[in-house]
Design a protein around this motif. Sequence first.
Motif, PDB file in Angstrom:
ATOM      1  N   PRO A  74       0.830  -1.214   0.000  1.00 21.25           N
ATOM      2  CA  PRO A  74       0.000   0.000   0.000  1.00 21.25           C
ATOM      3  C   PRO A  74       0.859   1.256   0.000  1.00 21.25           C
ATOM      4  N   ALA A  75       0.326   2.322  -0.561  1.00 25.46           N
ATOM      5  CA  ALA A  75       1.074   3.573  -0.642  1.00 25.46           C
ATOM      6  C   ALA A  75       1.481   4.073   0.737  1.00 25.46           C
ATOM      7  N   GLU A  76       0.663   3.775   1.748  1.00 29.27           N
ATOM      8  CA  GLU A  76       0.947   4.236   3.107  1.00 29.27           C
ATOM      9  C   GLU A  76       2.229   3.624   3.668  1.00 29.27           C
ATOM     10  N   ARG A  77       2.693   2.547   3.052  1.00 30.46           N
ATOM     11  CA  ARG A  77       3.905   1.886   3.539  1.00 30.46           C
ATOM     12  C   ARG A  77       5.168   2.645   3.148  1.00 30.46           C
ATOM     13  N   PHE A  78       5.054   3.578   2.199  1.00 29.84           N
ATOM     14  CA  PHE A  78       6.226   4.246   1.647  1.00 29.84           C
ATOM     15  C   PHE A  78       6.250   5.730   1.992  1.00 29.84           C
ATOM     16  N   ILE A  79       7.446   6.215   2.272  1.00 25.08           N
ATOM     17  CA  ILE A  79       7.668   7.646   2.451  1.00 25.08           C
ATOM     18  C   ILE A  79       8.161   8.191   1.116  1.00 25.08           C
ATOM     19  N   VAL A  80       7.408   9.076   0.510  1.00 22.55           N
ATOM     20  CA  VAL A  80       7.770   9.628  -0.791  1.00 22.55           C
ATOM     21  C   VAL A  80       8.721  10.798  -0.598  1.00 22.55           C
ATOM     22  N   ASN A  81       9.910  10.697  -1.132  1.00 16.29           N
ATOM     23  CA  ASN A  81      10.901  11.762  -1.053  1.00 16.29           C
ATOM     24  C   ASN A  81      10.787  12.669  -2.270  1.00 16.29           C
ATOM     25  N   GLU A  82      11.371  13.845  -2.197  1.00 15.45           N
ATOM     26  CA  GLU A  82      11.236  14.811  -3.290  1.00 15.45           C
ATOM     27  C   GLU A  82      12.272  14.639  -4.383  1.00 15.45           C
TER      28      GLU A  82
END
Length: 338
Positions: free
Chosen positions: A36-44
Amino acid sequence: MRGGVRTWLAATVLLLGAAAAPAVQRCDPGARRTSPAERFIVNEDGTVTDRVTRLTWARCPVGQPWDGRTCQPGKPYAVWFSWREAQEAAAEARLAGHADWRLPNIQELESIVERACVEPAVNTEVFPGTLPNAIFWSAGEDPENDGYAWAVDMADGATKSVLKDSVTFQVRLVRGRPLVFHRSEAGGDEAPADDGIHDPTNPDLGLLQRPEEAFAPLPKDRTGAPDWAAALRQGVIRPRAALTDGEAVEVRDDVILMKDTRQMPWVAFPHDIHSRWLACANCHDAIFVARKGANDLRMDEILRGEQCGRCHGKVAFSPFVCERCHSVPHEGSPRPWW
């Protein structure tokens, strides 16, 4: 250096693919999401960090530039690699200010597969540049054949052993401490990962058992892998027919002898050991037609993960342990056999 023939071939395939209707990812709305997307921290910087494994991934495959929003299409000869070229690309990578990028091991690649989806079997919100049928190299070689390495087919998330010289596979870079599926060397006192789902203070999160410890009581084949059939016959393991007690396994005891093997010993297929594990519907008729002579078994298909390769090489013994199937010597087969 990439050859002109390879560039022409890649460009031709791309043009042919462009003429077809774009593939649409298919997901089971009722299935639990494994990435799930919530499992990942999206960096810039075009990367994401996995809360569970603590690995940082490039969002785009090598050769597809990150434009700040998504992955731009790359030229075919810039995104397709042999296994050797994949290693070189990882060693030369300078992405998001880091030079310690590497090829992921096969467990790491499997950890980002989205099992609820196909074509591609990945979270496209997190990894937007993944093509429906992309195959990604891992760093792992097949220990039973030095001409092969492990890869993950993102069409369905299947793990495959493939020729290292194959030149149309892709690379997704990773950085961080290599993922190993067992408790830490320090005895399990490493802080559990915060995946946003489990309680990181739960001490049971650090009690994952080492595979070698779990498999220690099991009989082994000549490669050192667990011999599940022997374990079943010896009573070391006792599979159930269902979660509830009292339901019997429907066992068939007939053996199918396959003689179209040229100089190789004939293949004896025992229904007994297979039906102790699997109901008939697992194989018939989606994989094998339940009719004599209706199935053209081929080793190249098996090694690509089809036919017997649906299980063997994944959850059952490797297809490279030849004598487990080719077990009936005949007049034309070599002596001694194994």
